[in-house]
Design a protein around this motif. Structure first.
Motif, PDB file in Angstrom:
ATOM      1  N   VAL A 170       0.816  -1.217   0.000  1.00  0.00           N
ATOM      2  CA  VAL A 170       0.000   0.000   0.000  1.00  0.00           C
ATOM      3  C   VAL A 170       0.854   1.273   0.000  1.00  0.00           C
ATOM      4  N   SER A 200      -4.175   0.081  -3.792  1.00  0.00           N
ATOM      5  CA  SER A 200      -5.284   0.384  -2.890  1.00  0.00           C
ATOM      6  C   SER A 200      -5.391  -0.715  -1.828  1.00  0.00           C
ATOM      7  N   HIS A 201      -6.117  -0.416  -0.769  1.00  0.00           N
ATOM      8  CA  HIS A 201      -6.315  -1.430   0.268  1.00  0.00           C
ATOM      9  C   HIS A 201      -7.037  -2.651  -0.321  1.00  0.00           C
ATOM     10  N   GLU A 247     -10.368  -6.266   3.273  1.00  0.00           N
ATOM     11  CA  GLU A 247      -9.826  -4.925   3.109  1.00  0.00           C
ATOM     12  C   GLU A 247      -9.574  -4.274   4.471  1.00  0.00           C
ATOM     13  N   SER A 248     -10.524  -4.503   5.372  1.00  0.00           N
ATOM     14  CA  SER A 248     -10.391  -3.903   6.713  1.00  0.00           C
ATOM     15  C   SER A 248      -9.169  -4.482   7.442  1.00  0.00           C
ATOM     16  N   SER A 273      -6.168  -2.596   6.302  1.00  0.00           N
ATOM     17  CA  SER A 273      -6.122  -1.296   6.969  1.00  0.00           C
ATOM     18  C   SER A 273      -5.569  -1.453   8.384  1.00  0.00           C
ATOM     19  N   TRP A 274      -6.002  -2.494   9.037  1.00  0.00           N
ATOM     20  CA  TRP A 274      -5.528  -2.747  10.402  1.00  0.00           C
ATOM     21  C   TRP A 274      -4.025  -3.050  10.418  1.00  0.00           C
ATOM     22  N   ILE A 281      -1.815  -2.015   8.345  1.00  0.00           N
ATOM     23  CA  ILE A 281      -1.056  -0.787   8.081  1.00  0.00           C
ATOM     24  C   ILE A 281      -1.035   0.105   9.319  1.00  0.00           C
ATOM     25  N   PHE A 282      -2.170   0.184   9.949  1.00  0.00           N
ATOM     26  CA  PHE A 282      -2.245   0.985  11.172  1.00  0.00           C
ATOM     27  C   PHE A 282      -1.245   0.455  12.208  1.00  0.00           C
TER      28      PHE A 282
END
Lengths: 306, 179
Positions: free
Chosen positions: B141, B147-148, B159-160, B163-164, B166-167
């Motif tokens: 990413v 994109s995610h 996808e979520s 995101s997690w 990456i966070f």
């Protein structure tokens, strides 16, 4: 600028850093290997009937046919696992095989089945075990920091050749280079046959038909560079020029010094050569390692020049 | 997908070795780039890419054009990188080794001062300390700019979840860099 901003900037910059140009020889090598990977392995188990060897009585007296019924692993499953051209053997099973195949004393059905399959392919089980034992030596050597990680490469020589395979190494090389060389031996051989610098074909890891050790080899031998292996192999097989051999010995001496081993490079090379030339020594070394539990003790006992 | 590439894939799937070679050559640099982001040195990047090429050859017949070929290709490289990570980055005592020899690579360093370069070097070093999934997500990413959703397809997760990852990766990296 906050750490977060700097971090993101660095990562994004890495992505925008421009095109990297891979080395042409690396691309060529990857292409060769990928094409080789599409070739079906020789002696595939597919379509083999009851004469495959699984149903016969093992020389040790164990009824393998009976055991097969009791085991959850199907023959096709086992065959798939043993089909090293495309599969990796379960490390736990490999470990079990390492310690038990030769003596067959554990009675482990899985191990016996492996042995039976190997034998059905004309592979010398004792030899396989010996190789695996040496592999363990190499693994142990790596763990202790000794340069013994080179041993497995040497020890792989010819023990994995099926007994009914009368081809010379040159013939196997030829087979590997033929476009229609649909040969598991050749396939695996090609994994390490091409000198990345010169493109020259050399004899190296040409004895991995079932891929039993391939996984372990790549796992544990990664610290030995292709160049090291190539030079060692050439030095051992007498195919190296005196100058190149001297350069190799210099590097080997440095490695030995780093490891604090009380041997000269010439002694270690001669010891490897001795092991290389005497297959029977493999198993003996393995047994002694089991007893001594220390690679350096075994080295001291066995690998000194007379 | 470009018509030319699709034609090449179909031919390679049917066993045409020349087309397989063509396909690999067409995509090698792309694969190598991801591998390099993972390993941060050319030697290991070549190994990872080589492994990915072998996987590509073996699994290509199973590619059914139900996803983007690039995503499928990335998956081969990411999986090869994950295997490399497991195989070569674990020390005998079971701990993960920190790659001290990390290269800052082919980045364009124009506009970077010495302090920035040291910082970048630290970032790449500490990326090796991240859990493999977090590192994958970060590379796909933030570095590769996917994109995610694309990253999720490659990593075969939601996808979520990407995101997690990456966070968490950013949080972990920031903590490491503050020390």
């Amino acid at each position: 600028m906050s750490i977060t901003d700097r971090l993101i900037k660095v990562l994004e910059q890495a992505g925008r850093g421009g095109a990297i140009e891979p080395r042409p020889e690396a691309v060529n090598r990857a292409v060769d290997l990928a094409i080789a990977a599409t070739l079906p392995p020789r002696n595939s188990f597919q379509g083999i009937g009851d004469n495959s060897g699984l149903n016969r009585r093992d020389p040790s007296g164990v009824d393998l046919k009976h055991q097969k019924k009791e085991n959850k692993m199907t023959r096709s499953g086992l065959a798939e696992q043993l089909n090293g051209a495309s599969q990796e053997l379960d490390p736990a099973l490999l470990s079990l095989a390492m310690t038990n195949v030769s003596s067959k004393r554990s009675g482990s059905a899985e191990v016996l089945k492996i042995a039976a399959e190997m034998e059905s392919r004309g592979i010398n089980v004792a030899g396989c075990c010996a190789v695996l034992t040496v592999l363990m030596l190499g693994i142990r050597a790596l763990e202790t920091g000794a340069p013994g990680n080179l041993i497995p490469i040497v020890a792989l020589d010819r023990l994995f050749l099926p007994a009914n395979d009368s081809r010379t190494r040159d013939q196997i090389v030829e087979a590997a280079l033929n476009a229609d060389g649909r040969d598991a031996l050749a396939l695996h051989m090609m994994l390490a046959m091409r000198d990345p610098e010169t493109g020259e074909i050399t004899h190296l890891v040409d004895f991995l038909p079932v891929g039993l050790v391939q996984n372990k080899l790549t796992t544990y031998d990664s610290s030995a560079s292709g160049e090291q292996m190539l030079h060692l192999c050439r030095a051992l097989t007498g195919g190296e020029s005196p100058e190149a051999k001297a350069r190799f010995l210099t590097r080997l001496a440095a490695a030995i010094e780093d490891c604090g081993l009380p041997y000269t490079a010439e002694e270690v090379l001669a010891a490897f050569t001795k092991v290389y030339l005497q297959p029977g020594l493999y198993l003996n070394l393995g047994n002694q390692l089991k007893e001594a539990g220390d690679l350096q003790v075994v080295l001291a006992q066995n690998l000194k020049l007379e | 997908m470009a018509y030319e590439q699709k034609k090449t894939i179909i031919a390679a799937q049917s066993g045409d070795k020349q087309e397989l070679e063509r396909l690999i050559r067409m995509n090698y640099t792309k694969m190598y780039r991801i591998a390099y982001q993972w390993a941060r040195n050319h030697h290991d990047a070549e190994d990872i890419t080589q492994d990915a090429c072998i996987r590509l050859a073996r699994y290509l017949p199973g590619f059914l054009f139900q996803s983007e070929f690039d995503s499928w290709l990335y998956r081969m490289v990411v999986n090869a990188a994950l295997d490399w990570h497991t195989r070569d980055k674990i020390a005998p005592n079971g701990t993960t080794e920190l790659n001290e020899e990390v290269e800052t690579g082919y980045m364009d360093w124009v506009g970077y001062n010495a302090e920035d370069r040291v910082f970048a070097h630290e970032v790449f070093r500490y990326m090796d300390k991240l859990p493999a999934n977090q590192k994958s997500a970060l590379i796909l990413v933030l570095v590769e700019g996917l994109s995610h959703k694309q990253a999720a397809e490659i990593m075969e997760c939601k996808e979520s979840t990407v995101s997690w990852y990456i966070f968490e990766a950013r949080k972990n990296l920031e903590e490491l860099l503050k020390k």
